[in-house]
Design a protein around this motif. Structure first.
Motif, PDB file in Angstrom:
ATOM      1  N   SER A  28       0.811  -1.230  -0.105  1.00 24.05           N
ATOM      2  CA  SER A  28       0.001   0.165  -0.006  1.00 24.05           C
ATOM      3  C   SER A  28       0.896   1.087  -0.037  1.00 24.05           C
ATOM      4  CB  SER A  28      -1.023   0.043   1.072  1.00 24.05           C
ATOM      5  OG  SER A  28      -0.339  -0.344   2.156  1.00 24.05           O
ATOM      6  N   THR A  69      -7.011  -6.676   0.109  1.00 23.11           N
ATOM      7  CA  THR A  69      -7.998  -7.272   0.775  1.00 23.11           C
ATOM      8  C   THR A  69      -9.426  -7.629  -0.208  1.00 23.11           C
ATOM      9  OG1 THR A  69      -7.664  -5.619   2.501  1.00 23.11           O
ATOM     10  CG2 THR A  69      -9.719  -6.602   2.811  1.00 23.11           C
ATOM     11  N   VAL A  91     -10.473  -4.508   9.285  1.00 17.41           N
ATOM     12  CA  VAL A  91      -9.043  -4.857   8.952  1.00 17.41           C
ATOM     13  C   VAL A  91      -8.281  -3.560   8.766  1.00 17.41           C
ATOM     14  CG1 VAL A  91      -9.873  -5.047   6.618  1.00 17.41           C
ATOM     15  CG2 VAL A  91      -7.502  -6.091   7.215  1.00 17.41           C
ATOM     16  N   GLY A  92      -7.096  -3.352   8.691  1.00 16.50           N
ATOM     17  CA  GLY A  92      -6.531  -2.086   8.148  1.00 16.50           C
ATOM     18  C   GLY A  92      -5.721  -1.241   9.015  1.00 16.50           C
ATOM     19  N   GLU A  93      -6.240  -1.021  10.408  1.00 15.85           N
ATOM     20  CA  GLU A  93      -5.684  -0.313  11.101  1.00 15.85           C
ATOM     21  C   GLU A  93      -6.052  -0.636  12.716  1.00 15.85           C
ATOM     22  OE1 GLU A  93      -5.043   3.646  11.533  1.00 15.85           O
ATOM     23  OE2 GLU A  93      -4.627   4.132   9.536  1.00 15.85           O
ATOM     24  N   PRO A  94      -5.328  -0.370  13.449  1.00 17.45           N
ATOM     25  CA  PRO A  94      -5.698  -0.975  14.802  1.00 17.45           C
ATOM     26  C   PRO A  94      -7.309  -0.476  15.203  1.00 17.45           C
ATOM     27  CG  PRO A  94      -3.492   0.005  15.098  1.00 17.45           C
ATOM     28  CD  PRO A  94      -4.132   0.526  13.780  1.00 17.45           C
ATOM     29  N   ASP A 132     -11.171  -8.925  14.692  1.00 19.62           N
ATOM     30  CA  ASP A 132     -10.065  -7.811  14.364  1.00 19.62           C
ATOM     31  C   ASP A 132      -9.043  -8.604  13.699  1.00 19.62           C
ATOM     32  OD1 ASP A 132      -8.511  -5.796  13.882  1.00 19.62           O
ATOM     33  OD2 ASP A 132      -8.294  -5.426  16.141  1.00 19.62           O
ATOM     34  N   THR A 133      -8.939  -8.377  12.293  1.00 21.80           N
ATOM     35  CA  THR A 133      -7.968  -9.292  11.544  1.00 21.80           C
ATOM     36  C   THR A 133      -6.684  -8.640  11.221  1.00 21.80           C
ATOM     37  OG1 THR A 133      -8.855  -8.907   9.609  1.00 21.80           O
ATOM     38  CG2 THR A 133      -9.891 -10.646  10.800  1.00 21.80           C
ATOM     39  N   TRP A 134      -5.629  -9.010  11.685  1.00 24.97           N
ATOM     40  CA  TRP A 134      -4.513  -8.454  11.183  1.00 24.97           C
ATOM     41  C   TRP A 134      -3.582  -9.043  10.096  1.00 24.97           C
ATOM     42  CZ3 TRP A 134       0.833 -10.114  10.501  1.00 24.97           C
ATOM     43  CH2 TRP A 134       1.702  -9.125  10.245  1.00 24.97           C
ATOM     44  N   TRP A 135      -3.087  -8.448   9.116  1.00 25.69           N
ATOM     45  CA  TRP A 135      -2.538  -9.120   7.973  1.00 25.69           C
ATOM     46  C   TRP A 135      -1.951  -8.093   6.948  1.00 25.69           C
ATOM     47  CZ3 TRP A 135      -4.673  -9.824   2.802  1.00 25.69           C
ATOM     48  CH2 TRP A 135      -5.974  -9.171   2.655  1.00 25.69           C
ATOM     49  N   GLN A 136      -1.237  -8.329   6.037  1.00 30.14           N
ATOM     50  CA  GLN A 136      -0.673  -7.313   5.039  1.00 30.14           C
ATOM     51  C   GLN A 136      -0.701  -7.725   3.652  1.00 30.14           C
ATOM     52  OE1 GLN A 136       3.379  -7.736   6.643  1.00 30.14           O
ATOM     53  NE2 GLN A 136       3.168  -5.569   7.569  1.00 30.14           N
ATOM     54  N   THR A 137      -0.379  -7.107   2.712  1.00 26.62           N
ATOM     55  CA  THR A 137      -0.293  -7.375   1.284  1.00 26.62           C
ATOM     56  C   THR A 137       0.730  -8.593   1.285  1.00 26.62           C
ATOM     57  OG1 THR A 137      -0.613  -5.231   0.690  1.00 26.62           O
ATOM     58  CG2 THR A 137       0.325  -6.547  -1.203  1.00 26.62           C
ATOM     59  N   ASP A 145       5.243  -3.013  11.966  1.00 25.78           N
ATOM     60  CA  ASP A 145       4.190  -2.846  13.090  1.00 25.78           C
ATOM     61  C   ASP A 145       4.862  -2.872  14.290  1.00 25.78           C
ATOM     62  OD1 ASP A 145       2.109  -2.198  11.351  1.00 25.78           O
ATOM     63  OD2 ASP A 145       1.929  -4.261  10.678  1.00 25.78           O
ATOM     64  N   PHE A 193      -1.897  -4.141  18.665  1.00 27.34           N
ATOM     65  CA  PHE A 193      -1.131  -3.443  17.504  1.00 27.34           C
ATOM     66  C   PHE A 193      -1.207  -1.750  18.017  1.00 27.34           C
ATOM     67  CE2 PHE A 193      -1.951  -7.105  15.286  1.00 27.34           C
ATOM     68  CZ  PHE A 193      -0.803  -7.302  14.706  1.00 27.34           C
ATOM     69  N   ARG A 208       2.208   1.795  12.717  1.00 23.99           N
ATOM     70  CA  ARG A 208       3.545   1.486  12.330  1.00 23.99           C
ATOM     71  C   ARG A 208       4.656   2.136  12.773  1.00 23.99           C
ATOM     72  NH1 ARG A 208       2.516  -1.520   7.558  1.00 23.99           N
ATOM     73  NH2 ARG A 208       4.509  -0.701   6.672  1.00 23.99           N
ATOM     74  N   LYS A 249      -6.524   3.985   5.165  1.00 24.95           N
ATOM     75  CA  LYS A 249      -5.616   4.176   6.395  1.00 24.95           C
ATOM     76  C   LYS A 249      -5.371   5.964   6.437  1.00 24.95           C
ATOM     77  CE  LYS A 249      -3.107   0.043   4.987  1.00 24.95           C
ATOM     78  NZ  LYS A 249      -3.548  -0.759   5.913  1.00 24.95           N
TER      79      LYS A 249
END
Ligand code: WTA
Length: 634
Positions: free
Chosen positions: A260, A306, A381-384, A406-411, A489, A501, A504, A596
């Motif tokens: 992103s 996403t 998703v996307g930010e805390p 609340d799901t955490w992950w990344q590209t 993170d 979280f 960043r 974001k």
């Protein structure tokens, strides 16, 4: 029971709703199986797919590049379309809502026909295995259809966000050497028609290699430039054609995309066919709890990871109905999202945590005006996600009867890595949850050493997972058992293994003598009654002190009494020396297209510096509004 956590008491724990537990896709048996079997347990993910040749090993660490499901062969489009025909050909695959009110419904049989015709058309233009096809369209059905058509051919799609400039498109065409472009003449956004083809033409003519171009007619007056093809003509000419799905090895690439890049130059990321598809199918099943009979809506743009993982590949691999929405969540009315959930009887809803905060700002009367009883699970998703937003989502949208994840992950990770299992784990509002079964995480310091539980550091993923992108598989093979993927993170791991979280690393804010992840301070500000959104940034002009931007909930005055309440609460919670240089009350915070908060831009505004191009913003008008308030504020 719904008492608010203020962080000093033992945090609130929320058991999964009993009605949810009864039907949940996975039980605690799954966690135990992963503990018992180690990485071998990931075969459960591969088993959700249909393979033309089965894998020989689950994880091969010996190869030059670590390989998931080595020896396995499959086709992603076959898995997302063809294999559902036997039982579900008349079930809805894609339910589309256009920004102009137009709707379209594709059954799995319709999707099969469309994907075949599009694949035949692309093949007719010369697209073959491993070619890169760039797709530059908004959320119209032709976007997932052409993605799946590429997958059918073993070609890699490279989806570029429709709002990007000609320059961004040119850079991505060049960096991927892509010789094919599917775009559209234009699209509708907030009631007006937006031209897309001029941007596409400008990009296409400024790259050095030839780019075969197909244009989807979305507006009323389509026009083609010399040598371009009309999508509908091409697809009509190939109607009824059948293209055999091209067998791909598990580690063969499925698509390319870019990170992103809110903090720097976007990196190119390539995802695999077998590992990635297994991972997104598995997490759609185990975390989002999607079942084939569900109507599921992920309110993201298909162009972001996403959208790839959880609008297109995950839900379609499971044979569910995936909703695709072209418009903005609050257009034409603020209750648009809830009207769509109500009318389409959505079972599972997944959105950005910043969107949840915006909904909260608009007020609970919008969700409560609709029948949301079809909902079973709510995801973020996307930010805390702070505890108050969690509680609001749980109560005002879910009526305390939905599981909230609340799901955490990344590209880079391809799919979800950290989240509660919704029918198994208790939620702790404000904390994303433990690593999902099979994923191992740690929090480490700058030198890569584990920090004590409860101390902040960087989140590291310490074992491989199937959705890892190709760059990581090479590093993991080279570094062996000691390999860890250290993210930028900041996070805290608690004694129960739950991850909170903090934001960043690049956004760290110094207050007094302490470096904070922005989310640490934002969470405290968000505890103040009436504050709907908050962003904390460092101001160089103010000697590095922090400036906080807040938006208020509907009907709450952003007056001196509010800023006093914020100052008082923050001093009480984080210590007397936690003084902000300024508190700015703004109508809206600038956010990227993927939701974001653009903290970098906020620090530039705080310092009165130029912040450059705002085309990466979803709401560029927010910046003008900020300058006015910041100017008045001091
Ligand atoms: C952030 C989006 C806290 C994080 C899927 C990550 C989160 C970046 C969460 C990846 C969450 C995503 N809690 N932070 N639940 N989910 N993030 O690549 O900073 O667009 O590194 O992928 O979003 O963003 P990306």
């Amino acid at each position: 029971m719904t008492g608010r956590t203020d962080g000093r008491e033992r945090p609130r724990r929320v058991e999964p709703p009993a009605s949810f537990v009864e039907t949940a896709n996975v039980t605690s048996e799954v966690r135990e199986a992963f503990e018992r079997e180690g990485h071998e347990a990931w075969r459960r993910a591969a088993d959700l797919l249909e393979w033309s040749s089965p894998h020989e090993t689950v994880l091969d660490r010996e190869a030059e590049s670590l390989t998931w499901f080595a020896g396995g062969q499959l086709n992603a489009a076959y898995n997302c379309v063809d294999r559902h025909l036997a039982e579900r050909k008349n079930s809805v695959a894609i339910r589309w809502e256009g920004a102009d009110g137009e709707t379209r419904v594709y059954t799995y049989l319709d999707l099969y026909n469309e994907v075949n015709a599009a694949a035949a058309a692309l093949r007719g233009l010369g697209v073959g295995e491993d070619d890169v096809v760039t797709l530059f369209m908004p959320g119209i059905p032709e976007l997932p259809i052409t993605m799946l058509a590429c997958a059918r051919l073993g070609a890699l799609h490279n989806v570029v966000f429709a709002g990007y400039s000609a320059d961004e498109l040119r850079a991505r065409l060049e960096r991927t050497g892509s010789g094919y472009l599917v775009t559209c003449d234009g699209y509708y956004r907030r009631g007006s028609a937006v031209n897309q083809k001029n941007k596409a033409d400008n990009a296409r003519t400024s790259v050095e290699h030839p780019v075969e171009t197909v244009v989807v007619p979305r507006l009323d007056d389509p026009y083609l430039s010399e040598g371009q093809h009309d999508y509908e003509d091409l697809v009509d000419a190939h109607a009824g054609d059948r293209v055999d799905p091209v067998e791909r090895a598990a580690e063969d690439p499925l698509f390319v995309t870019y990170t992103s890049g809110t903090t720097g130059e976007p990196d190119r990321v390539t995802h695999t066919t077998g590992g990635y598809l297994s991972h997104v199918a598995w997490t759609s099943h185990a975390v989002l709890d999607i079942e084939p009979r569900d109507t599921y809506w992920c309110a993201a743009d298909v162009a972001w990871i996403t959208g790839h993982s959880y609008i297109v590949y995950g839900p379609l691999a499971l044979g569910a109905t995936t909703m695709l929405y072209e418009g903005a969540p609050d257009d034409p009315e603020r209750d648009r999202v809830w009207e769509l959930v109500d009318r389409n009887r959505v079972d599972v809803f997944y959105t950005a945590s910043t969107a949840v905060r915006s909904f909260m700002k608009h007020g609970a009367e919008h969700p409560s005006a609709h029948d949301l009883s079809s909902l079973r699970l709510l995801g973020s998703v996307g930010e805390p996600m702070d505890a108050r937003a969690w509680e609001w989502y749980y109560e005002s949208v879910g009526g305390e009867e939905c599981a909230v994840v609340d799901t955490w992950w990344q590209t880079e990770t391809g799919g979800i890595l950290v989240s509660t299992l919704p029918g198994v784990d208790r939620a702790k509002p404000g904390s994303a949850g433990p690593a999902i079964p099979g994923v191992e995480v740690d929090v480490v310091d700058a030198g890569g050493e584990s920090v004590a539980r409860g101390e902040p550091g960087h989140l590291a993923v310490t074992a491989p997972w199937p959705g890892m992108h190709r760059g990581l598989t090479e590093a993991a093979a080279a570094e062996g058992e000691d390999w860890a993927y250290v993210t930028s993170d900041r996070a805290i791991l608690d004694h129960e293994g739950y991850v909170t979280f903090l934001g960043r690393e690049d956004d760290t804010v110094t207050v007094g003598d302490t470096d904070y992840g922005p989310a640490t301070i934002e969470r405290v500000v968000l505890e103040v009654e009436g504050v709907a959104e908050a962003a904390v940034v460092e101001s160089h002009q103010e000697g590095g002190r922090a400036v906080v931007y807040v938006c208020t909930e509907r009907g709450v005055e952003g007056d001196a009494a509010l800023t006093e309440r914020i100052d008082h609460h923050v001093a009480e919670r984080l210590g007397e020396d936690t003084q902000f240089a300024r508190i700015v009350v703004a109508p809206d915070l600038p956010k990227t297209h993927s939701g974001k908060i653009m903290r970098r831009l906020l620090s530039a505004v705080a310092d009165g510096e130029s912040y450059g191009d705002t085309s990466a913003l979803r709401n560029p008008e927010a910046v003008g509004e900020l300058e006015t308030v910041s100017g008045d504020g001091d």
